[in-house]
Design an enzyme around this catalytic site. Structure first.
Site, PDB file in Angstrom:
ATOM      1  N   ASP A 126       0.840  -1.220   0.000  1.00 16.14           N
ATOM      2  CA  ASP A 126       0.000   0.000   0.000  1.00 16.14           C
ATOM      3  C   ASP A 126       0.863   1.253   0.000  1.00 16.14           C
ATOM      4  O   ASP A 126       0.443   2.281   0.520  1.00 16.14           O
ATOM      5  CB  ASP A 126      -0.843   0.131   1.297  1.00 16.14           C
ATOM      6  CG  ASP A 126      -1.890  -0.921   1.450  1.00 16.14           C
ATOM      7  OD1 ASP A 126      -2.175  -1.605   0.478  1.00 16.14           O
ATOM      8  OD2 ASP A 126      -2.417  -1.040   2.572  1.00 16.14           O
ATOM      9  N   CYS A 181     -17.206 -15.789 -10.329  1.00 22.09           N
ATOM     10  CA  CYS A 181     -18.392 -15.294  -9.626  1.00 22.09           C
ATOM     11  C   CYS A 181     -19.659 -15.891 -10.237  1.00 22.09           C
ATOM     12  O   CYS A 181     -20.664 -16.058  -9.538  1.00 22.09           O
ATOM     13  CB  CYS A 181     -18.482 -13.773  -9.708  1.00 22.09           C
ATOM     14  SG  CYS A 181     -17.317 -12.925  -8.611  1.00 22.09           S
ATOM     15  N   CYS A 184     -23.690 -15.344  -9.302  1.00 29.11           N
ATOM     16  CA  CYS A 184     -23.832 -14.920  -7.895  1.00 29.11           C
ATOM     17  C   CYS A 184     -23.888 -13.387  -7.796  1.00 29.11           C
ATOM     18  O   CYS A 184     -23.184 -12.675  -8.506  1.00 29.11           O
ATOM     19  CB  CYS A 184     -22.631 -15.439  -7.109  1.00 29.11           C
ATOM     20  SG  CYS A 184     -22.586 -14.896  -5.387  1.00 29.11           S
ATOM     21  N   CYS A 187     -22.765 -10.466  -2.756  1.00 25.61           N
ATOM     22  CA  CYS A 187     -22.086  -9.295  -2.183  1.00 25.61           C
ATOM     23  C   CYS A 187     -22.840  -8.011  -2.523  1.00 25.61           C
ATOM     24  O   CYS A 187     -22.982  -7.121  -1.676  1.00 25.61           O
ATOM     25  CB  CYS A 187     -20.645  -9.220  -2.685  1.00 25.61           C
ATOM     26  SG  CYS A 187     -20.481  -9.262  -4.473  1.00 25.61           S
ATOM     27  N   CYS A 207     -19.475   3.661   0.783  1.00 29.51           N
ATOM     28  CA  CYS A 207     -18.997   2.444   1.446  1.00 29.51           C
ATOM     29  C   CYS A 207     -18.657   2.723   2.916  1.00 29.51           C
ATOM     30  O   CYS A 207     -18.018   3.728   3.243  1.00 29.51           O
ATOM     31  CB  CYS A 207     -17.768   1.924   0.708  1.00 29.51           C
ATOM     32  SG  CYS A 207     -16.952   0.566   1.554  1.00 29.51           S
ATOM     33  N   CYS A 234     -15.748  -2.429   7.368  1.00 29.10           N
ATOM     34  CA  CYS A 234     -16.907  -3.296   7.137  1.00 29.10           C
ATOM     35  C   CYS A 234     -16.439  -4.504   6.327  1.00 29.10           C
ATOM     36  O   CYS A 234     -15.639  -4.363   5.408  1.00 29.10           O
ATOM     37  CB  CYS A 234     -17.962  -2.495   6.365  1.00 29.10           C
ATOM     38  SG  CYS A 234     -19.306  -3.466   5.661  1.00 29.10           S
ATOM     39  N   CYS A 237     -19.525  -7.474   2.541  1.00 30.97           N
ATOM     40  CA  CYS A 237     -19.541  -8.013   1.172  1.00 30.97           C
ATOM     41  C   CYS A 237     -18.515  -9.130   1.008  1.00 30.97           C
ATOM     42  O   CYS A 237     -18.515  -9.848   0.008  1.00 30.97           O
ATOM     43  CB  CYS A 237     -19.334  -6.908   0.135  1.00 30.97           C
ATOM     44  SG  CYS A 237     -17.843  -5.935   0.375  1.00 30.97           S
ATOM     45  N   CYS A 241     -19.607 -13.859   0.733  1.00 30.89           N
ATOM     46  CA  CYS A 241     -19.062 -14.467  -0.488  1.00 30.89           C
ATOM     47  C   CYS A 241     -18.876 -15.978  -0.273  1.00 30.89           C
ATOM     48  O   CYS A 241     -18.203 -16.398   0.675  1.00 30.89           O
ATOM     49  CB  CYS A 241     -17.731 -13.811  -0.847  1.00 30.89           C
ATOM     50  SG  CYS A 241     -16.979 -14.553  -2.306  1.00 30.89           S
TER      51      CYS A 241
HETATM   52  S1  SF4 Z   1     -20.320 -12.866  -3.336  1.00 32.16           S
HETATM   53 FE1  SF4 Z   1     -18.279 -13.511  -4.055  1.00 32.16          FE
HETATM   54  S2  SF4 Z   1     -18.702 -14.995  -5.698  1.00 32.16           S
HETATM   55 FE2  SF4 Z   1     -20.601 -13.869  -5.309  1.00 32.16          FE
HETATM   56  S3  SF4 Z   1     -20.544 -12.205  -6.813  1.00 32.16           S
HETATM   57 FE3  SF4 Z   1     -19.693 -11.411  -4.903  1.00 32.16          FE
HETATM   58  S4  SF4 Z   1     -17.487 -11.691  -5.104  1.00 32.16           S
HETATM   59 FE4  SF4 Z   1     -18.448 -12.982  -6.659  1.00 32.16          FE
HETATM   60  S1  SF4 Z   2     -20.604  -4.334   2.186  1.00 30.17           S
HETATM   61 FE1  SF4 Z   2     -18.651  -3.887   1.152  1.00 30.17          FE
HETATM   62  S2  SF4 Z   2     -19.109  -2.193  -0.249  1.00 30.17           S
HETATM   63 FE2  SF4 Z   2     -20.800  -2.332   1.201  1.00 30.17          FE
HETATM   64  S3  SF4 Z   2     -20.323  -0.899   2.824  1.00 30.17           S
HETATM   65 FE3  SF4 Z   2     -19.496  -2.878   3.464  1.00 30.17          FE
HETATM   66  S4  SF4 Z   2     -17.350  -2.910   2.718  1.00 30.17           S
HETATM   67 FE4  SF4 Z   2     -18.418  -1.250   1.634  1.00 30.17          FE
END
Ligand code: SF4
Ligand code: SF4
Length: 314
Positions: A126, A181, A184, A187, A207, A234, A237, A241
């Protein structure tokens, strides 16, 4: 029969695994495929107040530009234990800061590489105008999920990325070409603030990670309820997954063990403790962690929002 020595690239990756990294791959440096998308993303204003992302754009577009003479990158990942329960602090920030740990390990591998080849190296975590996620995909470590995270088919996405640039010309791994993905959308559906404009495009200004860590001004009223119990970052998402549900691992790296307030699940209690915290206590509690990205005033701003959301308004 004489044994043949492993190719240099395999020995290099073995060094990376030997110092504790969980994934390692090699990419050739050059024009970055996602640079045009990154420019569009910035132009759309999705980076919000993160001015540091807009600097040195010309260097980001081509990974040979940040350090003259570099030709290849060893790209590594270090898992931070996605199996730990969810809580008010994002998992990556619950223990000691990852930057120093990863730099030290990359430098150790770099010392070995230089001793073997004479080629110079430079470590990035980073820390420069480098699109590390793009490099990681090129190095075969995973694909870009619809949640914008790099997903590895054996590990999921709860890991840090780093890169060791080198002047040595190394044989690159095959880029990760699949998109696993499929249909799906978990997220995208799970995001509390609907921060995804479309798959793989995140409006960071919505976000929770941005709002609780990077944003300096007040959190907009319309988004405060959606912050829920998130005091710092957070993981939602990533939590939903299926690749994490199946492959996220227990925490192995002791440096990332949750400490102090970050080990607690009671968001209201932690919020109250933050609101009562002095500058000295903040330093003691968070001084060696990634949480210092947000100064105490910002954590207290978040704490006030969380207390309102949990029914314990200050
Ligand atoms: S939850 Fe994971 S597998 Fe499903 S769309 Fe999101 S990133 Fe892709
Ligand atoms: S779920 Fe992912 S994109 Fe949404 S607020 Fe949380 S970290 Fe950000």
């Amino acid at each position: 029969m004489t044994e043949r020595a492993a190719p240099f690239e395999e020995r290099l990756k073995a060094q990376a695994y030997g110092v504790g990294f969980d994934l390692a791959g090699i990419a050739a440096l050059g024009p970055m495929p996602t640079a045009p998308h990154y420019d569009e993303w910035l132009a759309a204003g999705y980076a919000g107040e993160m001015a540091f992302l807009t600097k040195r754009q010309r260097l980001r577009a081509d990974s040979t530009r940040p350090v003259r003479g570099m030709r290849s990158a060893l790209v590594v990942a270090l898992d931070y234990g996605g199996r730990q329960p969810a809580g008010p602090f994002a998992r990556y920030a619950r223990g000691g800061d990852y930057h120093r740990l990863m730099w030290d390990r990359l430098d150790e591998v770099g010392t070995w590489l230089t001793a073997e080849t004479g080629a110079k190296t430079r470590s990035f975590v980073d820390s420069g105008p480098v699109l590390e996620r793009d490099l990681a995909r090129q190095a075969g470590l995973g694909w870009f999920g619809k949640n914008t995270m790099l997903i590895n088919p054996r590990l999921g996405s709860f890991f840090f990325l780093g890169a060791l640039f080198t002047e040595a010309e190394l044989a690159p791994d095959a880029p990760f070409a699949d998109d696993r993905c499929g249909s799906c959308t978990r997220c995208l559906d799970a995001c509390p603030t609907q921060a995804f404009v479309e798959p793989r495009v995140l409006d960071a200004t919505r976000c929770i990670s941005y709002l609780t860590i990077e944003r300096r001004s007040d959190i907009p009223d319309r988004l405060q309820a959606s912050i829920g119990e998130h005091l710092y970052g957070c993981d939602e998402c990533q939590d939903v997954c299926p690749w994490n549900v199946r492959f996220a691992t227990a925490l192995k790296e002791p440096t990332f063990t949750a400490s102090g307030l970050r080990a607690h699940a009671d968001a209201g209690g932690v919020a109250r403790a933050l609101l009562a915290m002095s500058a000295e206590e903040y330093e003691l509690e968070f001084g060696t962690s990634a949480v210092t990205r947000a100064p105490l005033e910002r954590l207290q701003r978040n704490a006030a929002v969380v207390l309102r959301n949990t029914g314990g308004a200050p």
